[in-house]
Design an enzyme around this catalytic site. Sequence first.
Site, PDB file in Angstrom:
ATOM      1  N   GLU A 472      34.992  50.930  29.645  1.00  0.00           N
ATOM      2  CA  GLU A 472      35.606  49.774  28.987  1.00  0.00           C
ATOM      3  C   GLU A 472      37.117  49.767  29.198  1.00  0.00           C
ATOM      4  OE1 GLU A 472      33.799  47.423  28.229  1.00  0.00           O
ATOM      5  OE2 GLU A 472      31.889  48.496  28.190  1.00  0.00           O
ATOM      6  N   HIS A 475      37.956  48.109  32.403  1.00  0.00           N
ATOM      7  CA  HIS A 475      38.067  46.649  32.247  1.00  0.00           C
ATOM      8  C   HIS A 475      39.416  46.319  31.626  1.00  0.00           C
ATOM      9  CE1 HIS A 475      34.042  45.452  33.343  1.00  0.00           C
ATOM     10  NE2 HIS A 475      33.454  46.131  32.384  1.00  0.00           N
ATOM     11  N   HIS A 478      42.275  46.327  34.010  1.00  0.00           N
ATOM     12  CA  HIS A 478      42.228  45.146  34.874  1.00  0.00           C
ATOM     13  C   HIS A 478      42.972  43.988  34.183  1.00  0.00           C
ATOM     14  CE1 HIS A 478      39.288  42.834  37.779  1.00  0.00           C
ATOM     15  NE2 HIS A 478      40.514  42.891  38.233  1.00  0.00           N
TER      16      HIS A 478
HETATM   17 ZN    ZN Z   1      31.424  46.685  32.150  1.00  0.00          ZN
END
Ligand code: ZN
Length: 683
Positions: A472, A475, A478
């Site tokens: 997580e 992410h 990102h």
């Molecule tokens: Zn994911």
Amino acid sequence: MSNTDNPLLDFTGLPRFCDVRPEHVAPALDRLLEENRRSRESLLAGHGHYTWDDFVQPIEDMNERLNRVWSVVAHLNAVMDNEALRAAYNEGVVRVTDYYTELQQDERLYSGYQSVAKSAQFSAYSQAQRKLVENRLRDFRLFGAELPADKKRRFGEVQSELAVLQARFEQNVLDATQGWALYLDDEADLAGLPEAARTLAREEAAREGRSGWKLTLRAPSYQAFMSYADHRELRQRMYEAYVTRASDQGPNAGRWDNGPLMLRLLALRHEEARLLGFSHYAEYALQKRMVKSVEQVLGFLRELAERARPVAVRELEELAAFAREQHGLKRLEAWDIPYYSEKLRQARYGFSQEDLRPYFPAKRVVSGMFEVVRRLYGVHIVSVDNPDVWHPDVRFYEIRDESGAVRGRCYMDLYARAHKRGGAWMDECISRKRTAAGVQHPVAFLVCNFSPSMDGRPALLTHEEVITLFHEFGHGLHHLLTTVDYPGVAGLNGVAWDAVELPSQFMENWCWEREALDLIAAHWQTGQKLPESLFEKLIASKNFQAGMQFVRQLEFALFDMLLHSANEPPTAVHDIQQLLEEVRREVAVVFPPTFNRFQNSFTHIFSGGYAAGYYSYKWAEVLSADAFSKFEENGIFDRRTGLEFLHHVLEPGGSREPMELFVAFRGREPTVDALLRHTGLVA
Ligand code: ZN
């Protein structure tokens, strides 16, 4: 209510979680939607020759403010569910959906974007700006902007109904998860259960003023019971309750049944695709993906299945033989698999998942993960005091670059509790954007459902939970490390869905490296590093039952893709069940009992964004494994390789096609070799 009275409409800083109430939702939307509609009309009243500054940017700004409000509401609805908020969310989600449909179908806007794309200045815009305009043009088409009025209207109705039903699907799963528990009064029934799980169960019961133990269907309780409880009939009861959630089977049969909802959702998605001239929903969904055809997805999944299935068959045979020979079990049932798998892991590798827990105190894992990120990308992450959060468990962090400049901020809400949606996810709170006042920094929500601290002992994670956190946070990076100034293509926005799991799965790799583990693992009492013997056992067991896990993911992915690429949607829930069984006959090795209704709580595809997209996990795993192999070649903390990943993948976000970014980083197109090697499917 004025803007300042409604905390949802205060855009001056971080969301004011302590002030937001369900009754703020409707007035905030009234105001914002009205303002946005008015601004749009005045934009369109212009001369017809549009540019970025006088057309695209103002529209992006309007969308961004609505997204900011709605992300707070959707987030609170996911982590602090209550009746009033749910009602406000359900009403709001329709209004927001209708608003976006109206926007995406507006021919005047569509031609405005077309004129921007055709203008002389267009080629002088940045790559990000051009990509954003191209994405918007594509989205107009995919929302039916070119359809005749009656079809347009119908398309809009379909969108609204889908939004309502997807929300209800999720709510049914949450209610069904909370709607059943196993209460135990005899400690003998807990035999085999680790101390952490017992304490959790005792505290759950005590919270209701009961003595004894309460086992729930939330992850920390359910998974521990299935993996460790010796009492077979109780395991069976837990299993039945879990796999029949929101269905026509099990202890709450018919209550919160998602069966009819699935049929309606599939019919609506099919209709949506047909209105636009596609043969089925999958074809429609793939318009925005890296993979271009259903055949390509199916071919990819089936090729992997061919490699993984023989391995999975052998693993299951070994498990059955072990349970029979060592424990006298005649027939391995679905509720026995996690239990005997854990026993086999212990017998084969001499350790249990629970043995690792004392080495992973959540606080240490989080700070160690930040150190991993610092070594890779040179950014510093520190805890910052922020009392304005939705729950006392929430922590708040700030990311700064080497010069000390802020890059982003992140909320972390790590522990399982009642009224919180299950699973783990990252969501956007605020997007990066350039404003007249400078850069608006991105803010992320990171949510997990880990075992909480108990009995004066800090929260201790399993290795699997550590991996989830890294996933997580990948992410999160990102979203947080993007340098794109336009929210529509900053971070994850605008990234093809089947490439979204690249930065997340990529981060998981560090959880298996000694050098990284030394940063994240330290015994919560002694501070001792993970002993070498335990590390060796962990690594030796890395691919334990990898084949079985692999084919399970393929089963979900194939089921999803076949379900959404049928020429006609199913007309009875039985058809869905039948398709799932066919897929299992093709790729699975474990065949669950007939009462299993896994599909009824498959929120990824029925209420999340993975419809005709579950394959993305495997697709992006090819990319992430191959990306990591460059670190294997250069060193897992090689700063130069780290910065290349930062500059070529994380920072550009959605401003370029994912394949271009991958090739820029890796120097070539991806191959499946690294994934097969990492999962032990080839030597
Ligand atoms: Zn994911």
